[in-house]
Design a protein around this motif. Structure first.
Motif, PDB file in Angstrom:
ATOM      1  N   ALA A 110       0.542  -1.225   0.175  1.00  0.00           N
ATOM      2  CA  ALA A 110      -0.037   0.321   0.220  1.00  0.00           C
ATOM      3  C   ALA A 110       0.952   0.856   0.040  1.00  0.00           C
ATOM      4  CB  ALA A 110      -1.034   0.541   1.075  1.00  0.00           C
ATOM      5  N   ASP A 111       1.177   2.391  -0.652  1.00  0.00           N
ATOM      6  CA  ASP A 111       1.215   2.977  -1.125  1.00  0.00           C
ATOM      7  C   ASP A 111       0.584   4.342  -0.546  1.00  0.00           C
ATOM      8  OD1 ASP A 111       2.884   5.670  -1.181  1.00  0.00           O
ATOM      9  OD2 ASP A 111       3.708   4.654  -3.861  1.00  0.00           O
ATOM     10  N   LEU A 112      -0.200   4.668   0.668  1.00  0.00           N
ATOM     11  CA  LEU A 112      -0.193   5.656   0.980  1.00  0.00           C
ATOM     12  C   LEU A 112      -0.557   7.161   0.484  1.00  0.00           C
ATOM     13  CD1 LEU A 112      -1.259   4.402   5.082  1.00  0.00           C
ATOM     14  CD2 LEU A 112      -2.348   3.209   2.210  1.00  0.00           C
ATOM     15  N   THR A 113       0.788   7.340   0.114  1.00  0.00           N
ATOM     16  CA  THR A 113       1.387   8.870  -0.360  1.00  0.00           C
ATOM     17  C   THR A 113       0.310   9.034  -1.732  1.00  0.00           C
ATOM     18  OG1 THR A 113       3.350   8.244   1.020  1.00  0.00           O
ATOM     19  CG2 THR A 113       3.062  10.557  -0.521  1.00  0.00           C
ATOM     20  N   ARG A 116      -2.693   4.584  -4.061  1.00  0.00           N
ATOM     21  CA  ARG A 116      -2.274   3.414  -4.815  1.00  0.00           C
ATOM     22  C   ARG A 116      -2.541   1.785  -3.853  1.00  0.00           C
ATOM     23  NH1 ARG A 116       2.572   3.250  -8.672  1.00  0.00           N
ATOM     24  NH2 ARG A 116       4.565   3.642  -7.258  1.00  0.00           N
ATOM     25  N   LEU A 117      -2.983   1.204  -4.129  1.00  0.00           N
ATOM     26  CA  LEU A 117      -2.333  -0.178  -3.538  1.00  0.00           C
ATOM     27  C   LEU A 117      -2.057  -1.459  -5.055  1.00  0.00           C
ATOM     28  CD1 LEU A 117      -6.168  -0.760  -2.204  1.00  0.00           C
ATOM     29  CD2 LEU A 117      -3.717   0.253  -1.209  1.00  0.00           C
ATOM     30  N   GLN A 118      -0.777  -1.896  -4.404  1.00  0.00           N
ATOM     31  CA  GLN A 118      -1.163  -3.202  -5.378  1.00  0.00           C
ATOM     32  C   GLN A 118      -1.148  -4.207  -4.975  1.00  0.00           C
ATOM     33  OE1 GLN A 118       3.157  -4.583  -5.197  1.00  0.00           O
ATOM     34  NE2 GLN A 118       4.263  -4.108  -7.664  1.00  0.00           N
ATOM     35  N   VAL A 119      -1.810  -4.927  -5.702  1.00  0.00           N
ATOM     36  CA  VAL A 119      -2.311  -6.147  -5.720  1.00  0.00           C
ATOM     37  C   VAL A 119      -2.237  -6.950  -6.440  1.00  0.00           C
ATOM     38  CG1 VAL A 119      -5.332  -6.704  -6.546  1.00  0.00           C
ATOM     39  CG2 VAL A 119      -4.977  -4.418  -5.334  1.00  0.00           C
ATOM     40  N   SER A 120      -1.766  -8.353  -6.005  1.00  0.00           N
ATOM     41  CA  SER A 120      -1.702 -10.046  -5.957  1.00  0.00           C
ATOM     42  C   SER A 120      -2.682 -11.292  -6.668  1.00  0.00           C
ATOM     43  CB  SER A 120      -0.940 -10.689  -6.064  1.00  0.00           C
ATOM     44  OG  SER A 120       0.033 -12.191  -6.240  1.00  0.00           O
ATOM     45  N   HIS A 133     -10.515   7.061  -2.015  1.00  0.00           N
ATOM     46  CA  HIS A 133     -11.059   6.403  -0.611  1.00  0.00           C
ATOM     47  C   HIS A 133     -10.841   5.228  -1.308  1.00  0.00           C
ATOM     48  CE1 HIS A 133     -12.711  10.525   0.202  1.00  0.00           C
ATOM     49  NE2 HIS A 133     -12.615  10.954  -0.821  1.00  0.00           N
ATOM     50  N   LEU A 134      -9.933   5.218   0.853  1.00  0.00           N
ATOM     51  CA  LEU A 134      -9.746   3.895   1.000  1.00  0.00           C
ATOM     52  C   LEU A 134     -10.133   3.851   2.801  1.00  0.00           C
ATOM     53  CD1 LEU A 134      -7.989   0.661   0.668  1.00  0.00           C
ATOM     54  CD2 LEU A 134      -6.828   1.447   2.325  1.00  0.00           C
ATOM     55  N   ILE A 135     -11.464   1.890   2.177  1.00  0.00           N
ATOM     56  CA  ILE A 135     -11.723   1.594   3.855  1.00  0.00           C
ATOM     57  C   ILE A 135     -11.267   0.128   3.555  1.00  0.00           C
ATOM     58  CG2 ILE A 135     -14.089   1.528   4.602  1.00  0.00           C
ATOM     59  CD1 ILE A 135     -15.637   2.917   2.816  1.00  0.00           C
TER      60      ILE A 135
END
Length: 390
Positions: A110-113, A116-120, A133-135
């Motif tokens: 997770a790159d909160l700055t 963005r999220l890296q998803v595998s 927005h991230l919940i």
């Protein structure tokens, strides 16, 4: 309610979302990550408060889950005891989230700055997914009851150690002991609690202690560790109070001593302000509403902390449960036991089943009498007056 930071205001400055402007379509991206009931509640709250924007494409919802199904944790003990089919306790996630993109995978970074999220995902290369927005579903992971049922069936007798002094730990310990006794198997069950048994549910502790003692479950309170070196093939340890999973990249976010994210009164993580945390279904609903408010440039509202009715139930056996109803007033409540407690528990669980079409069959299965196991006996003669010819 989640822990709060008293130094933060209850009403935060409105987040400036991407808006639909003349001549081009810009989408606000809302991502929900988790495996519990909070994610479904957040989705439904967003769809109710911002349904028009979701349907028009101005808001895009994405749900990331490690499993393709929604599991009902309150039914794990019934499934393990053999009184409820396993498929009744799970629902395909995509059927519940028709307006969202469902990604079955896990967040590896997770790159909160950069938001963005890296998803595998299986059979896919890791990819980056942006969000406005991230919940985060900040709840405890489910106990591995499927693996436990397979181990009990393949290698009986098994000595099982259950870690966790909450409702899930007590129900699972009783269900394992019930499974062993119905099959006349050896082994045993030990329940180890880090604190006092059901310390958060004082109205349930006395009858649950009595049921554990009658079932032959050994209880160790204020204990730490598994109590087994793990070298015996017939020792099995199940954790029911594991700490919430920490996404890589969120280690620096403030957390409580139990591992839950520290939020303000509006369930928003202090920094960055685009991240929200939800531990229960009520928190997920409120977080979804607050995200919808910020999309409309309105301030986030604090989670209501006033007194309200609560209900909690513990399964002691088939057609035997204790249900405690606590009223808003101090020291007032009602405790139902036995068959009446089981009826109340069945109604509470059926109401929480996510898909309305499944509520009826779950309720009927819980209210169906348990079939009696036929005793092992030699085959009877075909006629009572002479032996069966060979």
């Amino acid at each position: 309610m989640p822990a709060t930071l008293s130094s933060l205001p209850a009403r935060l400055p409105a987040h400036q979302p991407t808006r639909l402007t003349a001549g081009r379509s810009l989408v606000t991206r809302v991502v929900i990550v988790g495996s519990g009931s909070a994610r479904l509640a957040a989705y439904r709250a967003l769809l109710r408060a911002a349904g028009r924007a979701v349907r028009s494409g101005d808001v895009h919802l994405t749900v990331i889950s490690e499993t393709p199904d929604v599991h009902a944790p309150d039914l794990h003990a019934d499934v393990l005891a053999g009184h409820l089919p396993a498929e009744y306790a799970r629902t395909p996630l995509r059927t519940l989230l028709p307006r969202a993109t469902v990604l079955v995978g896990r967040v590896v970074q997770a790159d909160l700055t950069m938001q963005r999220l890296q998803v595998s995902r299986a059979d896919h290369d890791p990819c980056w997914l942006g969000f406005d927005h991230l919940i985060l579903g900040d709840d405890r992971p489910d106990a591995p009851t499927a693996a436990l049922a397979d181990r009990l069936g393949d290698h009986p007798p098994v000595r099982v150690t259950v870690l966790g002094g909450g409702v899930a730990g007590a129900e699972l310990a009783l269900a394992v002991r019930e499974w062993q006794r119905e099959r006349d198997l050896g082994g045993g069950v030990t329940l180890r609690c880090g604190g006092e048994l059901l310390s958060a549910q004082p109205g349930l502790s006395v009858p649950v202690r009595a049921a554990l003692g009658a079932a032959g479950v050994t209880v160790h309170e204020l204990a730490h560790g598994t109590g087994s070196d793990g070298r015996d093939d017939h020792d099995l340890t199940v954790v029911t109070d594991a700490a919430p999973h920490v996404l890589p990249g969120t280690e620096t976010l403030p957390r409580t001593a139990w591992g839950f994210l520290l939020t303000d009164a509006a369930l928003r993580v202090p920094d960055p302000t685009s991240v929200w945390a939800a531990r229960t279904a009520a928190h997920g609903w409120h977080a979804g509403q607050n995200v919808a408010r910020t999309l409309c440039r309105r301030g986030a509202q604090p989670f209501p902390a006033g007194p309200h009715w609560t209900a909690r139930s513990v399964r002691l056996g088939h057609w035997n449960a204790v249900t405690h109803l606590r009223s808003p007033g101090p020291g007032t409540g009602l405790t139902l036991g036995g068959r009446l407690g089981w009826l109340a528990r069945s109604l509470l669980i059926a109401a929480q089943v996510p898909r309305p079409a499944d509520r009826g069959r779950v309720l009927l299965s819980l209210l169906r009498p348990a079939p009696r196991a036929a005793p092992d006996a030699p085959a009877k003669a075909r006629t009572p007056d002479r032996p069966t010819p060979v």
